[in-house]
Write an enzyme that holds these catalytic residues in place. Structure first.
Site, PDB file in Angstrom:
ATOM      1  N   HIS A 261      -3.386   2.840  -4.468  1.00 46.70           N
ATOM      2  CA  HIS A 261      -2.637   2.757  -3.219  1.00 46.70           C
ATOM      3  C   HIS A 261      -1.291   2.199  -3.772  1.00 46.70           C
ATOM      4  O   HIS A 261      -0.727   1.318  -2.940  1.00 46.70           O
ATOM      5  CB  HIS A 261      -3.386   1.621  -2.498  1.00 46.70           C
ATOM      6  CG  HIS A 261      -4.710   2.243  -1.741  1.00 46.70           C
ATOM      7  ND1 HIS A 261      -4.779   2.721  -0.699  1.00 46.70           N
ATOM      8  CD2 HIS A 261      -5.931   2.008  -2.408  1.00 46.70           C
ATOM      9  CE1 HIS A 261      -6.028   3.163  -0.314  1.00 46.70           C
ATOM     10  NE2 HIS A 261      -6.873   2.523  -1.334  1.00 46.70           N
TER      11      HIS A 261
ATOM     12  N   ASP B 197       0.743  -1.067  -0.107  1.00 48.84           N
ATOM     13  CA  ASP B 197      -0.043  -0.099   0.060  1.00 48.84           C
ATOM     14  C   ASP B 197       0.769   1.145  -0.045  1.00 48.84           C
ATOM     15  O   ASP B 197       2.146   1.082   0.248  1.00 48.84           O
ATOM     16  CB  ASP B 197      -0.812  -0.008   1.358  1.00 48.84           C
ATOM     17  CG  ASP B 197      -2.318   0.543   0.780  1.00 48.84           C
ATOM     18  OD1 ASP B 197      -2.220   1.789   0.577  1.00 48.84           O
ATOM     19  OD2 ASP B 197      -3.146  -0.001   1.378  1.00 48.84           O
TER      20      ASP B 197
ATOM     21  N   GLU C 274     -10.258   2.260  -4.646  1.00 55.52           N
ATOM     22  CA  GLU C 274     -10.134   3.258  -4.513  1.00 55.52           C
ATOM     23  C   GLU C 274      -8.967   3.922  -5.547  1.00 55.52           C
ATOM     24  O   GLU C 274      -8.304   5.047  -5.114  1.00 55.52           O
ATOM     25  CB  GLU C 274      -9.715   3.685  -2.948  1.00 55.52           C
ATOM     26  CG  GLU C 274     -10.783   3.513  -2.180  1.00 55.52           C
ATOM     27  CD  GLU C 274     -10.592   3.825  -0.496  1.00 55.52           C
ATOM     28  OE1 GLU C 274     -11.310   4.456   0.089  1.00 55.52           O
ATOM     29  OE2 GLU C 274      -9.316   3.411  -0.035  1.00 55.52           O
TER      30      GLU C 274
ATOM     31  N   GLU D 185      -3.679   2.270   9.708  1.00 59.52           N
ATOM     32  CA  GLU D 185      -3.385   3.915   9.682  1.00 59.52           C
ATOM     33  C   GLU D 185      -2.925   4.223  11.199  1.00 59.52           C
ATOM     34  O   GLU D 185      -2.185   5.012  11.305  1.00 59.52           O
ATOM     35  CB  GLU D 185      -4.268   4.821   9.119  1.00 59.52           C
ATOM     36  CG  GLU D 185      -4.416   4.700   7.571  1.00 59.52           C
ATOM     37  CD  GLU D 185      -5.481   3.775   6.873  1.00 59.52           C
ATOM     38  OE1 GLU D 185      -5.505   2.912   7.659  1.00 59.52           O
ATOM     39  OE2 GLU D 185      -5.751   3.820   5.839  1.00 59.52           O
TER      40      GLU D 185
HETATM   41  C1  ACM Z   1     -10.948  -0.366   1.542  1.00 59.63           C
HETATM   42  O1  ACM Z   1     -11.127  -0.070   2.926  1.00 59.63           O
HETATM   43  N1  ACM Z   1     -10.177   0.534   1.037  1.00 59.63           N
HETATM   44  C2  ACM Z   1     -10.779  -1.789   0.867  1.00 59.63           C
END
Ligand code: ACM
Length: 766
Positions: free
Chosen positions: A278, A201, A334, A477
């Site tokens: 990502h 990521d 995303e 995070e």
């Molecule tokens: C995600 O939570 N972006 C899969």
């Protein structure tokens, strides 16, 4: 409903679902499918002799695991206390063995077992070693709960779903192999059978790829631990020996060690490599894989460039070499289309391939990667965005933005794993946000997780059969340490284990509460930093429009506590002498309640303040004034539509519970018509602030009143304090209370400091 009636209904529900007093008493999670209890118990010997018809290979696997098994088992020739018999054909047995590493789905029966406990003799039967392993876990749990004494019973058990997983993000923070092994040790006891390992990521690449050394020489080491601080440093990476280096990565040997460790515990490790979004850590190490517009931060790879395909194919070659999992997760979530729109290579690709825009461009890379993995005998899983622009033909969809993606995919006859964020995201708060370490967004409490049904009846057999299971997702995070990760994972993954394993008619929230209360103490005792269940009273309000009242009920997450309360009193701290809560309050007007949990006569947590109002605006009319509309783009934030602000149904401590109304990016400006001139002494609206999703309390509210709907006078203004404005997550009732005045129309305006999100529910008028 009166509490006594509730109890009778509960007792009926329990007896009709077949809970035996014996097994309830012994507590087991996940709850098994069926049991035939008999009278009595059996005290297990300290060393349990066993015989088995396992193949030599399977026996070797079992014996490698046994030192980690809580009961002491000793192989014996001839008559033994424990008999483990595999009943499957040699092919079943072989498939069961292979499934432990390759994660191919077994028929539900093949993960099932019968565990018969008689006095001095225990028999386990299962078609596969997986089922026998689960029977051993059930036996160990019974023994653990009964301190070595187990009930005389026969348990026949199998899972409801084939896939029962935990996801762990090791990119945002790196967790070492020992941490993962420790989790697998515990997870396998709850019959969890998948770890979804989020290896790559934006914040760090974690898997050594010999052909692309900079992924781990550079992109495994970022220049700050805290991700906000890192963003301020322009999201830069460094080398391991840099003084600010923070991170880590796994070598091929690490992976092999973990995969084998998991295999022996019937857990498959599913790796995830994020494509095409990502991916800042990829383009940061290899800028030639990014789009050809201006340099700088971007989170997507270039899909027009063949080098990108060579890169991911090489990465996936290594991934498939190291991971036996049949399923490889390739992300898909995303990805911004921003750079692709401006990139000449991406636009050329769109033209050449006759694609309809950037959604289909993303779908193009997913489909190509799927084809590549299919050619190597593997299949892909992707987040539900892989539905956009056309679903790859053999893909499994992991539904995370709610369940719509999963339902859509199931209707297209694709396999689905359900991980809807409002039920399955472990990075969200699990209790009142102000009492918790910083977490993401809203609240996913243990109740939210336990209440989830991945394949409700309305899906029907035809689509329901594509729902293969459920998974809890741990994004990190805000989770920088192993102990914090454990805090977020347990107890919620234990609830997921029952959601994934137990049939709906075997699930019972009250009974689960008793079992989890005991279980979490054992988890803590084993050295896991579990969240020890909420020390706060929970409240729920249900509106009864017919009888013009609110039913206010209180509850606790734990079963070993009592609730004491004060009501409409100056005493804001209930004591042991305050009344004990026993049944819901019926509120015809307004009440203020302070409620607190007591454990063995001692208060725990702090008192919870609850206000319930069957107020004067319920059922009246409301209009949204010019330039004021709530956020229709996401149905979670409509609160239920035009009457949400005065429907008597209050938003909870989670702004994503479907009851809050979100305003984005505009202000709120509504007029309520009470129908006739009415005496009013209280006008307040409740707002939620959640800074990490950009939702703030209003900067200012203004309240106007009118008798005729033409001439309005300012009644009051209200503002949050500077301290409240800075709070990460908080709730505030804003408005006015004072001497009764006679008005018919109330105009409530709430202004945002800058156009973002604002959540409101409910406007209470008394
Ligand atoms: C995600 O939570 N972006 C899969």
């Amino acid at each position: 409903m009166k509490f006594s009636k509730l109890l009778i209904l509960l007792a009926l529900a329990i007896s009709s679902s077949g809970f035996s007093q014996e097994l309830r008493q012994f507590g087991i999670i996940p709850y098994p499918e069926h049991e035939t209890p008999q009278k009595g118990t059996y005290k297990l010997p300290t060393e349990i002799s066993y015989t088995t018809n396992y193949t030599a290979e399977d026996l070797k696997d079992l014996q490698q695991y046994l030192p980690n098994y809580p009961l002491k088992l000793k192989a014996q020739q001839g008559k033994a206390v424990l008999e483990i018999n595999l009943t499957g054909t040699p092919q079943d047995i072989q498939k069961g063995r292979e499934a432990a590493s390759n994660g191919e789905y077994l028929p539900l029966e093949d993960e099932g077992y019968t565990l018969s406990i008689a006095r001095k003799h225990i028999k386990i039967e299962s078609p596969t070693t997986r089922g026998a392993f689960y029977a051993l876990q059930t036996l160990a749990k019974l023994a653990e709960d009964g301190k070595g004494i187990v009930p005389i019973t026969t348990i026949t058990d199998k899972p409801r779903f084939k896939y029962r997983g935990l996801h762990l993000d090791v990119s945002r923070h790196f967790f070492d192999i020992d941490f993962l092994k420790k989790q697998i040790d515990l997870l396998c006891t709850y019959k969890i059978n998948r770890i979804h390992w989020h290896l790559t990521d934006t914040h760090g690449w974690r898997l050594e790829i010999p052909a692309y050394p900079k992924l781990t020489e550079l992109s495994a080491w970022r220049t700050a631990s805290d991700i906000n601080e890192w963003a301020e440093k322009k999201s830069t990476f460094c080398t391991k020996d840099d003084s600010q280096a923070y991170g880590g990565y796994y070598t091929a040997d690490d992976v092999k060690e973990l995969v084998e460790y998991a295999r022996l515990r019937h857990v498959t490790i599913i790796p995830e490599i994020e494509i095409p979004g990502h991916s800042w850590e990829v383009v940061s190490a290899y800028p030639e894989l990014s789009c050809d517009d201006e340099p700088g931060y971007r989170n997507e790879v270039c899909i027009g460039n063949e080098k990108t395909f060579r890169f991911f194919e090489t990465v996936l070659d290594e991934v498939t070499r190291l991971f036996p999992s049949h399923y490889i997760h390739i992300g898909g979530d995303e990805a911004s289309r921003m750079h692709w729109k401006k990139c000449s290579l991406c636009q050329a690709r769109i033209k050449e391939e006759n694609l309809n825009g950037e959604d289909e461009l993303q779908s193009y890379i997913i489909k190509r990667m799927e084809k590549y993995l299919n050619s190597k005998g593997r299949n892909i899983i992707g987040w539900d965005e892989i539905l956009d622009g056309g679903l790859a033909p053999n893909a499994t969809v992991m539904s995370w933005r709610g369940t719509d993606g999963g339902v859509k995919a199931a209707k297209m006859k694709h396999n689905v794993i359900m991980t809807p964020n409002v039920h399955c995201y472990f990075d969200m708060y699990q209790d009142i946000p102000e009492t918790q370490p910083k977490a993401f967004a809203y609240v996913v409490s243990l109740d939210n997780v336990y209440a989830y049904d991945p394949a409700p009846k309305e899906f029907g057999e035809e689509f329901g059969k594509y729902i293969l299971g459920v998974q809890g997702n741990t994004w990190t995070e805000w989770i920088a340490s192993g102990s914090h990760a454990e805090y977020m994972i347990y107890p919620r993954i234990i609830a997921i284990s029952e959601v994934g394993w137990s049939q709906m008619n075997r699930r019972d929230a009250e009974n689960f509460k008793e079992r989890i209360t005991r279980e979490i103490k054992r988890v803590l005792h084993k050295g896991y930093n579990a969240f020890p269940l909420s020390p706060y009273v929970k409240s729920k309000q249900q509106i009864d429009r017919e009888n013009k009242c609110i039913e206010l009920s209180l509850s606790a997450e734990r079963s070993d506590v009592q609730i004491h309360y004060t009501m409409d009193s100056e005493d804001t701290t209930p004591t042991i002498n305050s009344p004990i809560y026993s049944e819901p309050f019926i509120v015809k007007d307004s009440v203020k309640v302070y409620a607190q949990l007591f454990e063995n006569g001692t208060p725990i947590g702090t008192p919870l303040y609850i206000r319930a109002d069957y107020h004067k605006a319920i059922g009246k009319s409301i209009t949204y004034n010019e330039k004021c509309d709530y956020y229709h783009k996401d149905k979670r934030y409509t609160g239920g539509g035009d009457t949400a602000l005065i429907d008597g149904i209050r938003g909870s401590i989670s702004y994503a519970d479907g009851k809050w109304q979100g305003f984005c990016p505009n202000n709120m400006d509504v007029t309520i018509d009470l129908g006739e001139v009415t005496g009013v002494h209280y006008i307040k609206a409740n707002f939620a602030q959640c800074k990490n999703v950009g939702a703030n309390l209003p900067e200012k509210v203004e309240i106007y009143g009118s008798v005729d709907g033409k001439r309005y006078m300012l009644i009051a203004t209200d503002e949050p304090t500077e301290e409240e404005k800075l709070k990460e997550t908080t709730f505030k009732e804003m408005g006015w209370t004072g001497d009764r005045m006679r008005i018919r129309y109330i105009r409530y305006q709430a202004k945002q400091a800058k156009p973002q999100y604002m959540f409101c529910d409910e406007i209470v008028i008394q």
